[in-house]
Structure formats: C-alpha cells, structure tokens
Design an enzyme around this catalytic site. Structure first.
Site, short mmCIF file in Angstrom:
data_model
loop_
_atom_site.label_atom_id
_atom_site.label_comp_id
_atom_site.label_asym_id
_atom_site.label_seq_id
_atom_site.Cartn_x
_atom_site.Cartn_y
_atom_site.Cartn_z
N PRO A 176 0.82 -1.22 0.00
CA PRO A 176 0.00 0.00 0.00
C PRO A 176 0.85 1.27 0.00
O PRO A 176 0.49 2.26 -0.64
CB PRO A 176 -0.81 -0.13 1.30
CG PRO A 176 -0.92 -1.60 1.52
CD PRO A 176 0.37 -2.18 1.01
N TRP A 206 -2.11 -4.48 -5.09
CA TRP A 206 -2.17 -4.52 -6.56
C TRP A 206 -1.75 -5.89 -7.10
O TRP A 206 -1.16 -5.99 -8.17
CB TRP A 206 -1.26 -3.45 -7.19
CG TRP A 206 -1.34 -2.10 -6.60
CD1 TRP A 206 -0.33 -1.38 -6.04
CD2 TRP A 206 -2.50 -1.27 -6.48
NE1 TRP A 206 -0.79 -0.17 -5.60
CE2 TRP A 206 -2.12 -0.08 -5.85
CE3 TRP A 206 -3.85 -1.44 -6.85
CZ2 TRP A 206 -3.02 0.95 -5.58
CZ3 TRP A 206 -4.75 -0.41 -6.59
CH2 TRP A 206 -4.32 0.77 -5.95
N GLU A 297 9.65 -9.79 -17.85
CA GLU A 297 8.39 -9.17 -17.42
C GLU A 297 8.10 -7.91 -18.23
O GLU A 297 7.00 -7.68 -18.69
CB GLU A 297 8.48 -8.76 -15.93
CG GLU A 297 8.51 -9.90 -14.95
CD GLU A 297 8.75 -9.42 -13.52
OE1 GLU A 297 8.48 -8.23 -13.25
OE2 GLU A 297 9.18 -10.23 -12.69
N GLY A 396 -18.17 8.91 -32.49
CA GLY A 396 -19.13 8.45 -31.49
C GLY A 396 -19.00 6.96 -31.21
O GLY A 396 -19.10 6.51 -30.07
N THR A 421 6.30 1.82 -13.15
CA THR A 421 5.72 3.07 -13.62
C THR A 421 6.67 3.70 -14.63
O THR A 421 7.87 3.39 -14.64
CB THR A 421 5.55 4.06 -12.45
OG1 THR A 421 6.82 4.17 -11.79
CG2 THR A 421 4.49 3.59 -11.47
#
Lengths: 440, 253
Positions: A176, A206, A297, A396, A421
């Site tokens: 966390p 996560w 990864e 649309g 990230t």
C-alpha cells in the site's frame, strides 16, 4: 458463441463486418473456423520472419490467433463490464501448453524463448489485455521466476501444477505504501530456528490473480518479497501457498479504470508460517531474483502494448473504409490519414524494438535492463496514444464499449503504471545511461 | 486402418477477394487450412485416438507453402505428411478436381490407405467434386457431407446431411471415401507441445509432374467476376402495393 453470432444478435449490424471481414461462404459455415497462416499476409512481409523467428513461432502465433478469435474475443467485453475473471479460459491456456513457455520440459514446460513469450502476449492482448495481464502475472511473474530462481526440488514441487493450470497465482512486491520505491517495502519475515520456519507479516497491494473467486479466497501460489535483514536491500523471496494460516485476501480492488477482467487484490499476511524450504534463492538475496526476471516481465508488458496497438490500427483501417462523410470515405481526409499512418509507424518502431531485444535475450542472463525498460516505456505510451487516436477516428462509435477501442484505451493506461511506472523506467534508464559510455 | 486425409491450402474465409486479370488475386492474400479439411483432420485424429486407425497421413497438393498447412495437420495429430508440389493454381483456375482426384488416387495406391477423409469442398472453388471423383476412380464406396462417423466392425456407418434431412449410410467393409461436413466435429486447437512435435514428423515431397497424371486444365474458365452490388430495395406503403409490385415483377401470378 462465435463473435459473428454475438454481434449479429447485438445492436451493431452496420459495422460488424469491420471486425470480422466478409465471410465468403454465404452460409456462414466457415465463420468460426479456419487455421490461418500468419506468415503470408500483406505489408511488411519481409519483417514477418523477424517477428516469427522459426516455424514453431509462426505456428504458435497461428494457433493463438485462431484461439483468440474464437475463445477470447467473444468473452472480452462482458468480463470487462462485470469485472469478472475468466478462470476456465486461463486453465484452457494450460491445456494448450501455454502457461510454461519458458519452463524446462522436465517440469511440464516447453522450453521456449523470449520471442515466444512476446508473441503469446501480443496475440492475447489483441482481444483481451485484461485476460492477458492475468496470464502474464501467472506465467511470467510467478512461473518464469520460479523456473529461473528456484532449486530443482522447489521446481519439482511447485512448477508442474502451475504449468498445467491447476494452480494459478502471481507475485507480491508492491505494498500500500511502497511501489516504485521497491526496497521501501515493510512486509517482513522473521526466522525461527527452532521450527525452521519464517513468520511473514505485512501486506501486498495490486496483486494480479490475488484472488480467483471474487475476493473470497486467495489465489493458489505466490512469490512474495519480504524484508529479512537490516540493510535496505535485505529482501528475501518466499513461496506462499493458499490456505497457509494467516494468509488472506485483504480486499479485492474494484472499479478499476481498465484491466477490469483481471482480478486485483490486496493480500494480507498475519504471522504466516513459511517453511524454510519455501525460500527461493538466497536469504537477503532476492534483489538478484528480481533482476533476473525483470527483463522478460517488461518485454511481456511491452508485447501487450503491441497487441493493443495492432488491434486499434486494424479497427481504424476498417472504419475508415466503411465510413463515408462528404461523399468520400474517411481515408480521403488528412487527419485520418495522419492518425492511421502515424500509428502504424509508431507501432512498427515499437514492435521492432521489442523483437530486436527478444530475439537475442538469453532468459538466464540479466543486465539488459536498459532496453527492457526502454521497450516498455516506449510501447506503453505508444499503445495508449494509438488507442486514443482510434477512439477519435471512430468518433461516437469509438466512445462505445461494443467497438472495443475504448476498452483497449483503458487497458493500455495500466501499462504506464503496472510492472514499473514510467517514472521507475526513467529512474532506472537514467542510472544506466549516466554510467554507460557514449551510445555507439 | 490406415487413413489418408486431404488438406487444402485456400484463401482465408475472411478475406475480401478481388478479381484481377480474370482471376482471383492471390498475391499477398492470407491463406489458411480449408475449414472442411480441418474437420477431416480432426476426425482422422479422433479415429487414431480411439485406436480405430493405426496411422494418419496428411496430404496436400500445392506450392511450397502447402507445407505450412501440412504442419498444422501434423500439429493436430497426424503422423506424417505428403506434399505433392505444384505451382499450378488449385482454385479451379489451373489444376481441377479431375486431375486432383487422379493425384490422390496415385497416393492412395502408394500408401494402401483404407479410408480417405476429405473436406466436402474447398471454400475457394466450392466444387465438392474431388471426393466423389476419387471414389469413382478407385471404385470405392463413398459418403459425402458426413455429419457423424462410427467404425463398426470392418466398416463404417456414416450419417449424411442433405438439404432434406439426414440419412444413415452403412458401408459394411472398407475401403471407402468420406467427405466431411460442418457438423461432423469441432476441430481441436493444436497444443504447443504438439506444435513442437510436428517439427520432427516426416514430410515427403513429390513433384506433381512425376506422378504420371495428366495435369492439363481441361475446363476453361471463361470469366471470373465479383457478384453485382446489392441493389437498393423499394419501400411500399401497403400490402396491396406489395402484391401489385410482385405481380408486375412476375414473381407471383
């Protein structure tokens, strides 16, 4: 139910053929079938060999393309809408021998290479990046890591069931309060000599595949990183198994922007007793385990971006041919030409970067971090950008779930955050570039 | 029982073909295993798994890329493959069913096959002739449009789908030719381990010219054209209007 039927029964008759092509036998006989050859198609055919280094790669890609069209595509929108995880489908990948691509044959795998990993992730992400993310978490974050770092006895114990799909799991690194600052983790494990057992306490956040049943129980098997010494880098990697006392789901994470069909959870460890035999690699030596797995990864995630981008470009092309405005098809308008062509060039640049790395990546080595970070950094933002253009080109219709591109846009965004990230890539790459020599 | 399965490399079903210079343009067009041949392969592999067949051989007639199609058949479970190589077009433009059936006959003689499984038709030429012609040349019983196949003793019982219903045909003893229709089975995905095993399976190549078969194109294709675009319909205001329009179009008396 085949895609053809599901779309025909739905509300979008006019553009369905944009996504399926035109069935040539009017009776719809072949609609769901046909094993395609991926190597003999249109442009950039010289590069097809680059993207399919051997016949096995080409055949694997063909098989996957079929499987994805018939089994993955039809379920993608619905599982995204309901935030449900398609566990049976992931197990089907186990039946096809796809969960242990890099694992040695003696543990049930197929002993293939980085290029095979890349193409599998590309093909699955064409239809369902969320499903592919669960596939990645299991096959790369857990299975490949074990295959690379575990002892023969540990591999014998854990790999066969994981490769067969009987056991599904993932990896716990983030917490966390600690993500990019990996070594800032506070989950810790304390060793008790008398019982030869570690006691694990903390939380991981996560975690993809953290729960497989909507939050009731944990997944089957996880690699969990925990602090085991006073130095910042004293981290050890543990195998944590379902039903170990004190190991629970904290919560399933709902209302995610994207990757909604992939289950994400917080996992809680309350003094979980872990046998010493479940330590992977050396005590306090997990940074090495991490480094060894990082490259594949990142490549897997970059490959997911490629699948997303290819899908979005195909959708744009079909729409541009079908849609008319001011008496012309959209292909005649400069902004559309720019959107599609620029997307193609950016996609090809990313694809070539990924395969250039994959085709020479030795899965047992490490130290190629710069380009592993580079491919993901580039491809993630490329996929998001291409998906964004696809929504815009479709107007649309791009705004609506049935036309897929809005979902791919939402799924693409995760790639700039999960598995590293953008900022973590900047940090790592800057460190490598600063100490490296001039570029050749 | 030794099974021979025909697998044809055809234009992929989803391709929007274009006619160029009086023929369908095949350049850079996606090609695939003919869906009905895929069903035939699946049936053959099931026979092997049920131990009714001891060997399944896949056969394809075409250019060197036909070996890709054969690899798919091998990955699905065929034991070995035969590639009859030719650069003649197999979509009826050059090599036609008569010659193709003659070629397969040669292979049947060479292989001493007991059962030949073919797709009911190629989705490129849509002829449906090769199976029946082959049976004729061999003097073997044939069942086309098979929707179900069971081995019984020395023979087979086949359910055959027609437009007016299903008929059950019993062939008391092999050999026989069976062509496969859509509902016969659902073909498997080749597993990755089987894809890798397929690499090691034998593929023999024979040149079509070396078989002693007349490969001449006997039927001339006069014209190839795309179907005319669908014409716009007419909206009518009432049933009377509809009836009168149908009458004037000669559709109803």
């Amino acid at each position: 139910m085949s895609t053809a039927r599901s779309l025909l029964l739905g509300k979008s008759p006019r553009y369905f053929k944009a996504f399926l092509g035109n069935p040539r036998t009017g009776r719809g006989t072949a609609a769901a079938f046909s094993k395609t050859s991926v190597v003999s198609s249109s442009s950039s055919s010289n590069l097809q060999d680059f993207f399919n280094p051997t016949e096995v790669h080409a055949d694997l890609r063909s098989m996957l393309r079929d499987f994805v069209k018939k089994e993955v595509e039809p379920q993608a929108l619905d599982f995204n809408r309901t935030e449900k995880f398609n566990l049976p489908l992931l197990r089907q990948l186990g039946d096809l021998g796809l969960l242990g691509l890099t694992v040695e044959e003696e543990y049930g795998g197929t002993g293939l290479d980085a290029a095979a990993v890349v193409l599998a992730h590309e093909e699955l992400s064409y239809s369902d990046p969320a499903f592919c993310l669960s596939y990645l978490a299991h096959s790369l974050l857990l299975v490949n890591n074990l295959s690379t770092n575990a002892s023969p006895e540990q591999k014998e114990k854990f790999l066969p069931a994981a490769v067969a799909g009987q056991h599904i799991g993932g990896m716990g690194m983030s917490e966390p309060s600690a993500g990019t600052d990996v070594l800032g983790m506070s989950t810790k494990a304390v060793f008790d000599h008398r019982s030869d057992t570690w006691h694990l306490t903390g939380q991981k956040m996560w975690i993809t595949n953290g729960t497989l049943d909507g939050g009731k129980t944990t997944g089957d098997l996880f690699l969990v990183y925990a602090r085991t010494g006073p130095e910042r880098s004293d981290i050890t990697s543990f195998v944590v198994e379902k039903d170990m006392p004190g190991f629970q789901v904290g919560q399933q994470i709902h209302d995610k922007l994207g990757m909604r069909a992939s289950p994400t959870a917080e996992l809680v460890f309350d003094n979980v007793p872990i046998p010493n035999g479940n330590v992977i690699g050396e005590v306090n030596g997990a940074t090495l385990c991490m480094m060894r797995n990082l490259e594949i990864e990142r490549l897997g995630l970059a490959a997911m971006a490629l699948g997303i981008a290819r899908r979005c470009i195909n959708v744009m092309k079909d729409y541009a041919s079908d849609r008319k405005a001011f008496g012309k098809t959209l292909w005649d308008f400069g902004q559309i030409q720019s959107a599609i062509s620029t997307s193609y060039a950016e996609y090809m640049a990313g694809r070539c970067y990924v395969y250039a790395l994959a085709n020479q990546l030795d899965l047992d080595s490490y130290g190629n971090g710069l380009d592993a970070d580079g491919t993901k950094l580039y491809c993630a933002q490329m996929a998001k950008t291409v998906a964004d253009r696809a929504i815009q080109v479709l107007g649309g219709y791009g705004y609506v779930g049935e036309y897929s591109v809005e979902r791919l846009w939402r799924d693409a965004k995760l790639l700039e955050i999960g598995g590293g990230t953008n900022e973590s890539h900047h940090k790592n790459m800057a460190r490598d570039l600063k100490r490296g020599a001039d570029l050749e | 029982m030794k099974v021979l399965v025909g697998v044809k490399r055809v234009v992929d079903y989803a391709v929007k073909v274009q006619v160029q210079k009086g023929a369908v343009n095949l350049k850079n067009v996606k090609m695939s295993l003919n869906p009905f041949c895929e069903i035939a392969v699946e049936e053959a592999v099931r026979l092997k798994e049920a131990k009714a067949a001891e060997e399944v051989v896949a056969l394809s007639i075409g250019p060197k890329q036909a070996t890709e199609t054969l690899r798919t058949a091998l990955a699905m479970g065929c034991d070995r493959a035969i590639h009859v190589s030719t650069d003649l077009r197999t979509d009826y433009m050059e090599l036609q069913p008569y010659a193709i059936a003659k070629i397969i006959q040669k292979i049947v003689d060479q292989e001493q096959s007991d059962l030949v499984l073919l797709g009911k038709q190629g989705i490129d030429s849509d002829c449906g002739q090769t199976g029946p012609m082959l049976a004729g040349f061999l003097g073997w019983p044939q069942v086309t449009f098979a929707a179900n196949l069971n081995v019984e003793g020395n023979g087979i019982t086949v359910e055959r789908e027609t437009d007016s219903g299903t008929e059950t045909i019993k062939i008391p003893s092999l050999p026989a030719v069976v062509t496969c229709d859509l509902r016969l089975n659902e073909p498997r995905y080749a597993t990755l381990p089987n894809i890798m095993k397929a690499k090691k399976k034998k593929v023999d190549t024979i040149k079509a010219e070396d078989l002693g078969v007349d490969l001449t194109t006997h039927n001339e294709v006069v014209e190839v054209f795309e179907p005319p675009p669908r014409k716009e319909g007419i909206m009518v205001e009432s049933v009377d209007d509809l009836v009168s329009k149908l009458k004037s179009a000669g559709v109803v008396a």
